[in-house]
Design a protein around this motif. Sequence first.
Motif, PDB file in Angstrom:
ATOM      1  N   LYS A  29       0.668  -1.173   0.018  1.00 31.03           N
ATOM      2  CA  LYS A  29      -0.095  -0.099   0.050  1.00 31.03           C
ATOM      3  C   LYS A  29       0.953   1.129   0.009  1.00 31.03           C
ATOM      4  O   LYS A  29       0.634   2.392  -0.471  1.00 31.03           O
ATOM      5  CB  LYS A  29      -0.914  -0.088   1.174  1.00 31.03           C
ATOM      6  CG  LYS A  29      -2.078   1.063   1.142  1.00 31.03           C
ATOM      7  CD  LYS A  29      -2.878   1.208   2.466  1.00 31.03           C
ATOM      8  CE  LYS A  29      -3.417  -0.087   2.700  1.00 31.03           C
ATOM      9  NZ  LYS A  29      -4.205   0.047   3.732  1.00 31.03           N
ATOM     10  N   TYR A  53      -8.786   5.520  -8.419  1.00 27.79           N
ATOM     11  CA  TYR A  53      -8.401   4.148  -8.706  1.00 27.79           C
ATOM     12  C   TYR A  53      -8.143   3.241  -7.391  1.00 27.79           C
ATOM     13  O   TYR A  53      -8.646   2.399  -7.378  1.00 27.79           O
ATOM     14  CB  TYR A  53      -7.094   3.901  -9.822  1.00 27.79           C
ATOM     15  CG  TYR A  53      -6.852   2.580 -10.010  1.00 27.79           C
ATOM     16  CD1 TYR A  53      -7.658   1.767 -10.834  1.00 27.79           C
ATOM     17  CD2 TYR A  53      -5.983   1.772  -9.450  1.00 27.79           C
ATOM     18  CE1 TYR A  53      -7.662   0.365 -11.252  1.00 27.79           C
ATOM     19  CE2 TYR A  53      -5.686   0.503  -9.590  1.00 27.79           C
ATOM     20  CZ  TYR A  53      -6.588  -0.224 -10.366  1.00 27.79           C
ATOM     21  OH  TYR A  53      -6.022  -1.404 -10.901  1.00 27.79           O
ATOM     22  N   ILE A  55      -9.411   3.877  -4.531  1.00 30.17           N
ATOM     23  CA  ILE A  55     -10.691   3.944  -3.873  1.00 30.17           C
ATOM     24  C   ILE A  55     -11.672   2.833  -4.608  1.00 30.17           C
ATOM     25  O   ILE A  55     -12.361   2.032  -4.044  1.00 30.17           O
ATOM     26  CB  ILE A  55     -11.402   5.092  -3.676  1.00 30.17           C
ATOM     27  CG1 ILE A  55     -10.453   5.986  -2.643  1.00 30.17           C
ATOM     28  CG2 ILE A  55     -13.003   4.937  -3.218  1.00 30.17           C
ATOM     29  CD1 ILE A  55     -10.898   7.559  -2.531  1.00 30.17           C
ATOM     30  N   TRP A  56     -11.671   2.992  -5.858  1.00 32.71           N
ATOM     31  CA  TRP A  56     -12.457   2.168  -6.666  1.00 32.71           C
ATOM     32  C   TRP A  56     -12.096   0.739  -6.600  1.00 32.71           C
ATOM     33  O   TRP A  56     -13.037  -0.098  -6.387  1.00 32.71           O
ATOM     34  CB  TRP A  56     -12.664   2.684  -8.175  1.00 32.71           C
ATOM     35  CG  TRP A  56     -13.447   1.747  -9.066  1.00 32.71           C
ATOM     36  CD1 TRP A  56     -14.642   1.437  -9.109  1.00 32.71           C
ATOM     37  CD2 TRP A  56     -12.851   0.788  -9.961  1.00 32.71           C
ATOM     38  NE1 TRP A  56     -14.994   0.722 -10.090  1.00 32.71           N
ATOM     39  CE2 TRP A  56     -13.915   0.270 -10.729  1.00 32.71           C
ATOM     40  CE3 TRP A  56     -11.322   0.284 -10.179  1.00 32.71           C
ATOM     41  CZ2 TRP A  56     -13.537  -0.840 -11.598  1.00 32.71           C
ATOM     42  CZ3 TRP A  56     -11.353  -0.503 -11.198  1.00 32.71           C
ATOM     43  CH2 TRP A  56     -12.310  -1.161 -11.913  1.00 32.71           C
ATOM     44  N   SER A  57     -10.781   0.241  -6.754  1.00 31.05           N
ATOM     45  CA  SER A  57     -10.446  -1.184  -6.616  1.00 31.05           C
ATOM     46  C   SER A  57     -10.331  -1.650  -5.491  1.00 31.05           C
ATOM     47  O   SER A  57      -9.780  -2.761  -5.028  1.00 31.05           O
ATOM     48  CB  SER A  57      -9.061  -0.937  -7.295  1.00 31.05           C
ATOM     49  OG  SER A  57      -8.001  -0.518  -6.766  1.00 31.05           O
ATOM     50  N   LYS A  58     -10.543  -0.727  -4.164  1.00 29.93           N
ATOM     51  CA  LYS A  58     -10.771  -1.147  -2.769  1.00 29.93           C
ATOM     52  C   LYS A  58      -9.261  -1.515  -2.295  1.00 29.93           C
ATOM     53  O   LYS A  58      -9.036  -2.321  -1.406  1.00 29.93           O
ATOM     54  CB  LYS A  58     -11.743  -2.389  -2.654  1.00 29.93           C
ATOM     55  CG  LYS A  58     -12.997  -1.690  -2.795  1.00 29.93           C
ATOM     56  CD  LYS A  58     -14.056  -3.130  -2.359  1.00 29.93           C
ATOM     57  CE  LYS A  58     -15.350  -2.480  -2.379  1.00 29.93           C
ATOM     58  NZ  LYS A  58     -15.855  -1.967  -3.786  1.00 29.93           N
ATOM     59  N   ARG A  59      -8.243  -1.163  -2.840  1.00 33.05           N
ATOM     60  CA  ARG A  59      -6.863  -1.074  -2.602  1.00 33.05           C
ATOM     61  C   ARG A  59      -6.371  -0.433  -1.458  1.00 33.05           C
ATOM     62  O   ARG A  59      -5.715  -0.885  -0.727  1.00 33.05           O
ATOM     63  CB  ARG A  59      -5.698  -0.974  -3.572  1.00 33.05           C
ATOM     64  CG  ARG A  59      -5.756  -1.997  -4.820  1.00 33.05           C
ATOM     65  CD  ARG A  59      -4.710  -1.639  -5.990  1.00 33.05           C
ATOM     66  NE  ARG A  59      -4.416  -2.673  -6.715  1.00 33.05           N
ATOM     67  CZ  ARG A  59      -4.837  -3.298  -7.588  1.00 33.05           C
ATOM     68  NH1 ARG A  59      -6.173  -2.658  -7.773  1.00 33.05           N
ATOM     69  NH2 ARG A  59      -4.876  -4.195  -8.481  1.00 33.05           N
ATOM     70  N   MET A  60      -7.147   0.596  -1.189  1.00 29.55           N
ATOM     71  CA  MET A  60      -6.972   1.509  -0.348  1.00 29.55           C
ATOM     72  C   MET A  60      -7.285   0.939   1.242  1.00 29.55           C
ATOM     73  O   MET A  60      -6.745   1.494   2.060  1.00 29.55           O
ATOM     74  CB  MET A  60      -7.459   2.851  -0.444  1.00 29.55           C
ATOM     75  CG  MET A  60      -7.344   3.908   0.606  1.00 29.55           C
ATOM     76  SD  MET A  60      -5.599   4.647   0.389  1.00 29.55           S
ATOM     77  CE  MET A  60      -5.803   6.173  -0.513  1.00 29.55           C
ATOM     78  N   PHE A  61      -8.236   0.260   1.092  1.00 29.50           N
ATOM     79  CA  PHE A  61      -9.046  -0.305   2.467  1.00 29.50           C
ATOM     80  C   PHE A  61      -8.774  -1.732   2.579  1.00 29.50           C
ATOM     81  O   PHE A  61      -9.269  -2.235   3.361  1.00 29.50           O
ATOM     82  CB  PHE A  61     -10.415  -0.068   2.533  1.00 29.50           C
ATOM     83  CG  PHE A  61     -10.656   1.361   2.108  1.00 29.50           C
ATOM     84  CD1 PHE A  61     -10.299   2.478   2.995  1.00 29.50           C
ATOM     85  CD2 PHE A  61     -11.299   1.810   0.848  1.00 29.50           C
ATOM     86  CE1 PHE A  61     -10.532   3.794   2.627  1.00 29.50           C
ATOM     87  CE2 PHE A  61     -11.442   3.061   0.504  1.00 29.50           C
ATOM     88  CZ  PHE A  61     -11.309   4.156   1.531  1.00 29.50           C
ATOM     89  N   ASN A  62      -8.087  -2.538   1.822  1.00 30.49           N
ATOM     90  CA  ASN A  62      -7.648  -3.777   1.989  1.00 30.49           C
ATOM     91  C   ASN A  62      -6.406  -4.323   3.367  1.00 30.49           C
ATOM     92  O   ASN A  62      -6.093  -3.083   3.790  1.00 30.49           O
ATOM     93  CB  ASN A  62      -7.239  -4.649   0.767  1.00 30.49           C
ATOM     94  CG  ASN A  62      -5.986  -4.185   0.316  1.00 30.49           C
ATOM     95  OD1 ASN A  62      -5.281  -3.294   0.686  1.00 30.49           O
ATOM     96  ND2 ASN A  62      -5.521  -4.849  -0.832  1.00 30.49           N
ATOM     97  N   LYS A  63      -6.448  -5.183   3.786  1.00 27.22           N
ATOM     98  CA  LYS A  63      -5.446  -5.681   4.769  1.00 27.22           C
ATOM     99  C   LYS A  63      -4.207  -5.250   4.214  1.00 27.22           C
ATOM    100  O   LYS A  63      -3.642  -5.273   3.165  1.00 27.22           O
ATOM    101  CB  LYS A  63      -5.524  -7.071   5.119  1.00 27.22           C
ATOM    102  CG  LYS A  63      -6.894  -7.605   5.429  1.00 27.22           C
ATOM    103  CD  LYS A  63      -6.886  -9.263   5.786  1.00 27.22           C
ATOM    104  CE  LYS A  63      -8.171  -9.475   6.264  1.00 27.22           C
ATOM    105  NZ  LYS A  63      -8.021 -10.852   6.624  1.00 27.22           N
TER     106      LYS A  63
END
Length: 134
Positions: A29, A53, A55-63
């Motif tokens: 991250k 991108y 936020i849309w791909s949920k990379r910001m909120f994954n583990k």
Amino acid sequence: MTTATAPVSSTSNPGWFAKTEGWLDARGKGAWIAAMVLGFVFFWPVGLALLFYLIWSKRMFNKSCSSRRMSRSMTSMRSTGNSAFDSYKADTLRRLEEEQNNFEAFLERLREAKDKAEFDQFMDERAKPASTEA
């Protein structure tokens, strides 16, 4: 007569975007955030696009990496079903933890000895001008 050709797979030769995405994913991250900040610094629409991108791909909120490490350590303690191997693994992990603790204690003693030597040298150098004045 028609010949059938196999469709070209996009996974065999990924484009620059897929290569960049894979490279950033491999670094975690922090790499994504650094790329986004650099995008804002050099050309703000790129930074904004990266933010959307992420936020849309949920990379910001994954583990995060630390939670992955934690889950990996939890799987190392899981039973394999073979009691002899589990016993060997537990003994080996215990021995390695003991060696790590001993090594960390050794390093702490080295740091303390170095600090004491540096302090003693400082005090000796400080005492020299006082003894020359007397």
